[in-house]
Design a protein around this motif. Structure first.
Motif, PDB file in Angstrom:
ATOM      1  N   GLN A 109       0.810  -1.214   0.000  1.00 17.77           N
ATOM      2  CA  GLN A 109       0.000   0.000   0.000  1.00 17.77           C
ATOM      3  C   GLN A 109       0.851   1.275   0.000  1.00 17.77           C
ATOM      4  OE1 GLN A 109       0.441  -2.143   2.456  1.00 17.77           O
ATOM      5  NE2 GLN A 109       0.608  -1.112   4.412  1.00 17.77           N
ATOM      6  N   GLY A 110       2.162   1.111  -0.149  1.00 12.79           N
ATOM      7  CA  GLY A 110       3.078   2.247  -0.140  1.00 12.79           C
ATOM      8  C   GLY A 110       3.781   2.332   1.200  1.00 12.79           C
ATOM      9  N   GLY A 111       4.865   3.039   1.245  1.00 12.82           N
ATOM     10  CA  GLY A 111       5.635   3.142   2.475  1.00 12.82           C
ATOM     11  C   GLY A 111       6.491   1.914   2.680  1.00 12.82           C
ATOM     12  N   LEU A 112       6.855   1.680   3.938  1.00 13.16           N
ATOM     13  CA  LEU A 112       7.707   0.553   4.295  1.00 13.16           C
ATOM     14  C   LEU A 112       6.973  -0.373   5.243  1.00 13.16           C
ATOM     15  CD1 LEU A 112      11.024   2.522   4.950  1.00 13.16           C
ATOM     16  CD2 LEU A 112      10.501   1.088   2.965  1.00 13.16           C
ATOM     17  N   GLY A 113       7.361  -1.636   5.228  1.00 12.80           N
ATOM     18  CA  GLY A 113       6.763  -2.608   6.118  1.00 12.80           C
ATOM     19  C   GLY A 113       7.780  -3.650   6.533  1.00 12.80           C
ATOM     20  N   LEU A 114       7.396  -4.471   7.488  1.00 13.44           N
ATOM     21  CA  LEU A 114       8.244  -5.549   7.990  1.00 13.44           C
ATOM     22  C   LEU A 114       7.550  -6.882   7.755  1.00 13.44           C
ATOM     23  CD1 LEU A 114       9.227  -4.007  11.438  1.00 13.44           C
ATOM     24  CD2 LEU A 114      10.751  -4.339   9.493  1.00 13.44           C
ATOM     25  N   ALA A 115       8.331  -7.880   7.380  1.00  5.40           N
ATOM     26  CA  ALA A 115       7.800  -9.228   7.194  1.00  5.40           C
ATOM     27  C   ALA A 115       8.882 -10.220   7.592  1.00  5.40           C
ATOM     28  CB  ALA A 115       7.396  -9.455   5.737  1.00  5.40           C
ATOM     29  N   PRO A 116       8.505 -11.341   8.201  1.00  6.13           N
ATOM     30  CA  PRO A 116       9.501 -12.355   8.550  1.00  6.13           C
ATOM     31  C   PRO A 116      10.100 -12.982   7.291  1.00  6.13           C
ATOM     32  CG  PRO A 116       7.276 -13.120   9.087  1.00  6.13           C
ATOM     33  CD  PRO A 116       7.153 -11.724   8.592  1.00  6.13           C
ATOM     34  N   ASP A 117      11.411 -13.172   7.314  1.00  9.90           N
ATOM     35  CA  ASP A 117      12.085 -13.735   6.154  1.00  9.90           C
ATOM     36  C   ASP A 117      13.465 -14.221   6.572  1.00  9.90           C
ATOM     37  OD1 ASP A 117      12.488 -14.457   3.515  1.00  9.90           O
ATOM     38  OD2 ASP A 117      12.874 -12.429   2.797  1.00  9.90           O
ATOM     39  N   ALA A 118      14.002 -15.160   5.838  1.00  6.56           N
ATOM     40  CA  ALA A 118      15.370 -15.628   6.067  1.00  6.56           C
ATOM     41  C   ALA A 118      16.345 -14.655   5.401  1.00  6.56           C
ATOM     42  CB  ALA A 118      15.547 -17.027   5.487  1.00  6.56           C
ATOM     43  N   PRO A 119      17.413 -14.311   6.076  1.00 10.82           N
ATOM     44  CA  PRO A 119      18.400 -13.407   5.484  1.00 10.82           C
ATOM     45  C   PRO A 119      19.044 -14.008   4.234  1.00 10.82           C
ATOM     46  CG  PRO A 119      18.756 -13.632   7.850  1.00 10.82           C
ATOM     47  CD  PRO A 119      17.739 -14.659   7.454  1.00 10.82           C
ATOM     48  N   ALA A 120      19.308 -13.154   3.251  1.00  7.94           N
ATOM     49  CA  ALA A 120      20.046 -13.549   2.050  1.00  7.94           C
ATOM     50  C   ALA A 120      21.477 -13.033   2.195  1.00  7.94           C
ATOM     51  CB  ALA A 120      19.382 -12.966   0.805  1.00  7.94           C
ATOM     52  N   THR A 121      22.393 -13.648   1.490  1.00  8.21           N
ATOM     53  CA  THR A 121      23.810 -13.287   1.615  1.00  8.21           C
ATOM     54  C   THR A 121      24.080 -11.814   1.312  1.00  8.21           C
ATOM     55  OG1 THR A 121      23.900 -14.980  -0.125  1.00  8.21           O
ATOM     56  CG2 THR A 121      25.723 -14.904   1.384  1.00  8.21           C
ATOM     57  N   GLU A 122      23.358 -11.257   0.352  1.00  4.78           N
ATOM     58  CA  GLU A 122      23.615  -9.873  -0.046  1.00  4.78           C
ATOM     59  C   GLU A 122      22.931  -8.837   0.852  1.00  4.78           C
ATOM     60  OE1 GLU A 122      20.059 -11.355  -2.337  1.00  4.78           O
ATOM     61  OE2 GLU A 122      22.036 -12.150  -1.943  1.00  4.78           O
ATOM     62  N   ASP A 123      22.091  -9.265   1.765  1.00  2.21           N
ATOM     63  CA  ASP A 123      21.378  -8.342   2.652  1.00  2.21           C
ATOM     64  C   ASP A 123      22.308  -7.651   3.632  1.00  2.21           C
ATOM     65  OD1 ASP A 123      18.852  -8.964   1.627  1.00  2.21           O
ATOM     66  OD2 ASP A 123      18.478 -10.508   3.127  1.00  2.21           O
ATOM     67  N   GLN A 124      21.942  -6.445   4.006  1.00  4.07           N
ATOM     68  CA  GLN A 124      22.561  -5.779   5.150  1.00  4.07           C
ATOM     69  C   GLN A 124      21.797  -6.290   6.372  1.00  4.07           C
ATOM     70  OE1 GLN A 124      25.147  -3.449   5.538  1.00  4.07           O
ATOM     71  NE2 GLN A 124      24.771  -3.799   7.703  1.00  4.07           N
TER      72      GLN A 124
ATOM     73  N   LEU B  48      17.023  -7.819  11.827  1.00  3.03           N
ATOM     74  CA  LEU B  48      16.539  -7.027  10.697  1.00  3.03           C
ATOM     75  C   LEU B  48      17.450  -7.245   9.502  1.00  3.03           C
ATOM     76  CD1 LEU B  48      14.522  -4.745   9.745  1.00  3.03           C
ATOM     77  CD2 LEU B  48      16.336  -3.138  10.328  1.00  3.03           C
ATOM     78  N   VAL B  49      16.848  -7.398   8.329  1.00  6.62           N
ATOM     79  CA  VAL B  49      17.612  -7.478   7.085  1.00  6.62           C
ATOM     80  C   VAL B  49      17.003  -6.512   6.074  1.00  6.62           C
ATOM     81  CG1 VAL B  49      18.457  -9.826   7.417  1.00  6.62           C
ATOM     82  CG2 VAL B  49      16.276  -9.485   6.290  1.00  6.62           C
ATOM     83  N   VAL B  50      17.880  -5.956   5.240  1.00  6.29           N
ATOM     84  CA  VAL B  50      17.455  -5.004   4.208  1.00  6.29           C
ATOM     85  C   VAL B  50      18.215  -5.339   2.929  1.00  6.29           C
ATOM     86  CG1 VAL B  50      17.224  -2.567   3.599  1.00  6.29           C
ATOM     87  CG2 VAL B  50      17.180  -3.240   6.012  1.00  6.29           C
ATOM     88  N   ALA B  51      17.480  -5.454   1.829  1.00 11.24           N
ATOM     89  CA  ALA B  51      18.094  -5.737   0.530  1.00 11.24           C
ATOM     90  C   ALA B  51      18.900  -4.516   0.071  1.00 11.24           C
ATOM     91  CB  ALA B  51      17.022  -6.077  -0.497  1.00 11.24           C
TER      92      ALA B  51
END
Length: 92
Positions: A34-49, A59-62
């Motif tokens: 719906q716009g903006g930012l949100g949080l969702a459970p997920d497994a971290p990927a190697t390239e994530d911060q 917390l992980v961020v692409a």
């Protein structure tokens, strides 16, 4: 770069613990439908911060989103029901 305060990391850890999330799951900060930012459970990927609290990734961020969050702080503010996450932009 996105700055995540210790208080925000503790709040994220509490969210994961309250929801009985497995140790290999963190919260992913991403664009909400719906716009903006949100949080969702997920497994971290190697390239994530990743951002950790007491040895756990909370917390992980692409990388593509991370570049758009330069000068942004994820913190907590006291709300009616306790600490709530808040996103703030650093002026200047």
């Amino acid at each position: 770069m996105l700055t995540v305060t210790d208080s925000a990391c503790a709040t994220l850890a509490n969210i994961l613990e309250t929801n009985n999330a497995p140790e290999n799951v963190a919260l992913r900060l991403g664009a909400a439908p719906q716009g903006g930012l949100g949080l969702a459970p997920d497994a971290p990927a190697t390239e994530d911060q990743s951002y950790d609290h007491e040895g756990r990734t909370v917390l992980v961020v692409a990388p593509d989103l991370l570049t758009q969050l330069d000068g942004v702080i994820l913190d907590t503010e006291q709300g009616e029901n306790g600490p709530q996450l808040a996103i703030k932009r650093v002026e200047g």
